[in-house]
Design an enzyme around this catalytic site. Structure first.
Site, PDB file in Angstrom:
ATOM      1  CD  GLN A  61      -1.185  -0.605   3.676  1.00  0.00           C
ATOM      2  OE1 GLN A  61      -1.228   0.113   4.666  1.00  0.00           O
ATOM      3  NE2 GLN A  61      -1.922  -1.695   3.538  1.00  0.00           N
ATOM      4  CG  HIS A  73      -0.413   5.446   4.204  1.00  0.00           C
ATOM      5  ND1 HIS A  73      -1.528   4.662   4.085  1.00  0.00           N
ATOM      6  CD2 HIS A  73       0.401   4.798   5.074  1.00  0.00           C
ATOM      7  CE1 HIS A  73      -1.409   3.593   4.854  1.00  0.00           C
ATOM      8  NE2 HIS A  73      -0.235   3.654   5.457  1.00  0.00           N
ATOM      9  CG  HIS A 124       4.120   1.161   3.598  1.00  0.00           C
ATOM     10  ND1 HIS A 124       3.563   2.282   3.048  1.00  0.00           N
ATOM     11  CD2 HIS A 124       3.255   0.755   4.558  1.00  0.00           C
ATOM     12  CE1 HIS A 124       2.413   2.554   3.643  1.00  0.00           C
ATOM     13  NE2 HIS A 124       2.205   1.636   4.571  1.00  0.00           N
ATOM     14  CD  GLU A 132       2.183   4.232   8.356  1.00  0.00           C
ATOM     15  OE1 GLU A 132       0.990   4.568   8.495  1.00  0.00           O
ATOM     16  OE2 GLU A 132       2.504   3.111   7.888  1.00  0.00           O
ATOM     17  NE  ARG A 150      -6.394  -3.795   0.522  1.00  0.00           N
ATOM     18  CZ  ARG A 150      -7.685  -3.534   0.759  1.00  0.00           C
ATOM     19  NH1 ARG A 150      -8.544  -3.523  -0.240  1.00  0.00           N
ATOM     20  NH2 ARG A 150      -8.101  -3.297   1.974  1.00  0.00           N
TER      21      ARG A 150
END
Length: 333
Positions: free
Chosen positions: A96, A98, A173, A115, A193
């Site tokens: 996926q 982000h 990642h 993150e 995804r």
């Protein structure tokens, strides 16, 4: 005087096909009827488990109390700034990406999803994938997705307990099995995804390919060695200082005091997440709360000071929002 006090958070256990039935390394008393992939600690819908505001969600409290709750450092005065959760991968997660802030705003979202992952436990051979192998283009990756071989184009990295991994928005990642991770991120759940090993789940190739960045600073964070605090035997390890969050590890054997102000002198809400042992969190005028393995305690910015009293010993992460814009951390693969 503020009505806010230390909040014990109710974990929200989220079933995922890649999760596990055995949460005992973190939650030994939790019985699972289905595979659990994530335990959300500070999502917008996560609720307080103690005191007069029991049952209130972080979204409700942020909207009601604003800066008194989230602090001056938070980017939005009426939204909780950080999402923390435990991840329990027993199988590979989908590949996926982000979006970063810029890509998220193009899609109508307030901000992106950068993150970091603290490796709380890791079995030998545990790996994560960070980015595409050198020289791989978006077109080559898209072709590999359709040919069900995309994982071969990922940069797989072995991980070990105690490491911190930075995952900048725009980084392709995934997680492999064998590790338990504490994730700290911007308060967003926007995920595209890209690839799911042939499993029949929806992909978001158009949005995801547009969000991929060719050059990112993702990787293992290079950070200073732990330091002793005031000769007390307590230890502090600065794990990551990044544009959207600061995360530190504390190992306490004696009482330690804390304040809501960061190094820039701004107040920030703080999140304490215990990974080993047990302690008691005390703030003036408030009932003490327990901080044991798997627990999260949210400390509102309006609480002037608090202390953590270890019961023998306690190890916990402390996450907060930086007061000034910080550069991305130094990393390595």
């Amino acid at each position: 005087m503020s009505v806010l006090y230390p909040f014990t958070m109710q974990p929200a256990f989220d079933p995922r096909p890649w999760g596990t039935l055995d949460l005992s390394p973190i939650y030994p008393d939790h019985k699972c009827d289905e595979k659990i992939g994530e335990a959300w600690l500070t999502g917008d819908a996560c609720t307080v488990a103690n005191g007069p505001l029991k049952g209130k969600s972080l979204a409700e409290l942020s909207a009601q109390y604003g800066r008194e709750f989230v602090g001056d450092a938070a980017p939005d005065p009426n939204r909780f700034p950080l999402l923390l959760k435990f991840l329990f991968p027993q199988d590979k997660l989908s590949v996926q990406v982000h979006p970063d802030n810029e890509a998220a705003r193009r899609a109508g979202q307030p901000w992106g999803k950068t993150e970091c992952w603290y490796i709380a436990h890791a079995k030998p051979g545990a790996q994560v994938a960070l980015g595409l192998k050198a020289g791989v283009t978006r077109e080559e990756f898209e072709r590999a997705v359709h040919e069900t071989r995309a994982e071969d184009l990922l940069n797989w990295v072995s991980v070990y307990p105690g490491e911190m991994i930075y995952v900048a928005g725009g980084t392709v990642h995934t997680l492999g099995p064998g590790a338990i991770i504490v994730e700290t991120q911007q308060q967003s759940d926007t995920t595209y995804r890209l690839y799911d090993y042939g499993r029949p789940r929806e992909l978001h190739l158009k949005e995801g390919l547009a969000a991929i960045k060719e050059k990112v600073r993702s990787g293992k964070v290079v950070h200073p060695a732990p330091s002793n605090l005031n000769g007390s035997g307590n230890r502090r390890a600065p794990l990551i200082s990044a544009p959207y969050f600061v995360v530190e590890m504390f190992e306490l054997k004696q009482v330690e005091k804390f304040q809501p102000k960061n190094e820039a002198g701004k107040r920030s809400v703080q999140v304490l997440v215990a990974v080993e042992g047990c302690g008691i969190v005390q703030a003036p005028g408030a009932a003490p709360v327990t901080l044991a393995r798997g627990d999260a305690v949210v400390m509102p910015a309006a609480v002037d000071e608090f202390s953590v009293h270890p019961q023998w010993s306690v190890e916990f992460l402390r996450a907060s929002v930086p007061g000034n814009p910080l550069p991305e951390p130094e990393t390595r693969m």
